[in-house]
Design a protein around this motif. Structure first.
Motif, PDB file in Angstrom:
ATOM      1  N   VAL A  45     -14.417 -21.685   5.730  1.00  0.00           N
ATOM      2  CA  VAL A  45     -14.027 -23.014   5.270  1.00  0.00           C
ATOM      3  C   VAL A  45     -14.335 -24.046   6.362  1.00  0.00           C
ATOM      4  N   PHE A  46     -14.051 -23.681   7.616  1.00  0.00           N
ATOM      5  CA  PHE A  46     -14.360 -24.573   8.735  1.00  0.00           C
ATOM      6  C   PHE A  46     -15.853 -24.880   8.793  1.00  0.00           C
ATOM      7  N   ILE A  47     -16.676 -23.853   8.641  1.00  0.00           N
ATOM      8  CA  ILE A  47     -18.134 -24.041   8.683  1.00  0.00           C
ATOM      9  C   ILE A  47     -18.578 -24.935   7.529  1.00  0.00           C
ATOM     10  N   ALA A  48     -18.015 -24.710   6.342  1.00  0.00           N
ATOM     11  CA  ALA A  48     -18.388 -25.521   5.176  1.00  0.00           C
ATOM     12  C   ALA A  48     -18.012 -26.985   5.397  1.00  0.00           C
ATOM     13  N   THR A  51     -20.326 -28.593   8.197  1.00  0.00           N
ATOM     14  CA  THR A  51     -21.701 -28.871   7.772  1.00  0.00           C
ATOM     15  C   THR A  51     -21.760 -29.854   6.609  1.00  0.00           C
ATOM     16  N   GLY A  52     -20.598 -30.188   6.052  1.00  0.00           N
ATOM     17  CA  GLY A  52     -20.572 -31.106   4.932  1.00  0.00           C
ATOM     18  C   GLY A  52     -20.801 -30.430   3.591  1.00  0.00           C
ATOM     19  N   ALA A  53     -20.858 -29.088   3.583  1.00  0.00           N
ATOM     20  CA  ALA A  53     -21.077 -28.357   2.333  1.00  0.00           C
ATOM     21  C   ALA A  53     -19.858 -28.447   1.417  1.00  0.00           C
ATOM     22  N   THR A  54     -18.678 -28.621   2.024  1.00  0.00           N
ATOM     23  CA  THR A  54     -17.443 -28.746   1.258  1.00  0.00           C
ATOM     24  C   THR A  54     -16.736 -30.020   1.676  1.00  0.00           C
ATOM     25  N   ALA A  59     -11.455 -28.304   0.062  1.00  0.00           N
ATOM     26  CA  ALA A  59     -11.329 -27.159   0.960  1.00  0.00           C
ATOM     27  C   ALA A  59      -9.996 -26.452   0.762  1.00  0.00           C
ATOM     28  N   ARG A  60     -10.033 -25.125   0.873  1.00  0.00           N
ATOM     29  CA  ARG A  60      -8.801 -24.343   0.825  1.00  0.00           C
ATOM     30  C   ARG A  60      -8.284 -24.244   2.252  1.00  0.00           C
ATOM     31  N   LEU A  61      -7.186 -24.939   2.525  1.00  0.00           N
ATOM     32  CA  LEU A  61      -6.634 -24.936   3.872  1.00  0.00           C
ATOM     33  C   LEU A  61      -5.140 -25.168   3.817  1.00  0.00           C
ATOM     34  N   SER A  62      -4.499 -24.923   4.943  1.00  0.00           N
ATOM     35  CA  SER A  62      -3.070 -25.146   5.070  1.00  0.00           C
ATOM     36  C   SER A  62      -2.868 -26.307   6.020  1.00  0.00           C
ATOM     37  N   ALA A  63      -2.195 -27.353   5.567  1.00  0.00           N
ATOM     38  CA  ALA A  63      -1.957 -28.520   6.408  1.00  0.00           C
ATOM     39  C   ALA A  63      -0.474 -28.840   6.421  1.00  0.00           C
ATOM     40  N   ARG A  73     -10.911 -36.946   9.020  1.00  0.00           N
ATOM     41  CA  ARG A  73     -11.828 -37.917   9.619  1.00  0.00           C
ATOM     42  C   ARG A  73     -12.800 -37.261  10.590  1.00  0.00           C
ATOM     43  N   ALA A  74     -12.498 -36.043  11.040  1.00  0.00           N
ATOM     44  CA  ALA A  74     -13.354 -35.358  12.014  1.00  0.00           C
ATOM     45  C   ALA A  74     -14.521 -34.635  11.342  1.00  0.00           C
TER      46      ALA A  74
END
Length: 77
Positions: A45-48, A51-54, A59-63, A73-74
């Motif tokens: 998910v980080f790579i996606a 690279t702007g792919a996702t 994105a599937r993430l926990s925030a 923003r990063a």
């Protein structure tokens, strides 16, 4: 002139590879221990995101934390 306030810190975790802290101008100040704003995501998910792919919204993430969403923003890197 005036002194600049310390940047807020968001922690981005990519277990088991990395945990990085990103500073922004808003949000709570973090000095030690576990930061109040944490985003955790899988390596793929980080790579996606990087690279702007996702898009952040997809994105599937926990925030957690009031300002964790600002980490978006990063990306992409």
């Amino acid at each position: 002139g005036h002194a600049l306030a310390p940047a807020a810190v968001e922690q981005v975790r990519v277990p088991p590879f990395a945990a990085v802290q990103i500073g922004f101008e808003t949000g709570p100040r973090h000095t030690r221990g576990t930061p109040p704003n944490v985003v955790e995501l899988a390596p793929e998910v980080f790579i996606a995101l990087a690279t702007g792919a996702t898009a952040w919204e997809d994105a599937r993430l926990s925030a957690s934390g009031a300002h964790a969403h600002e980490t978006a923003r990063a990306f992409p890197l």
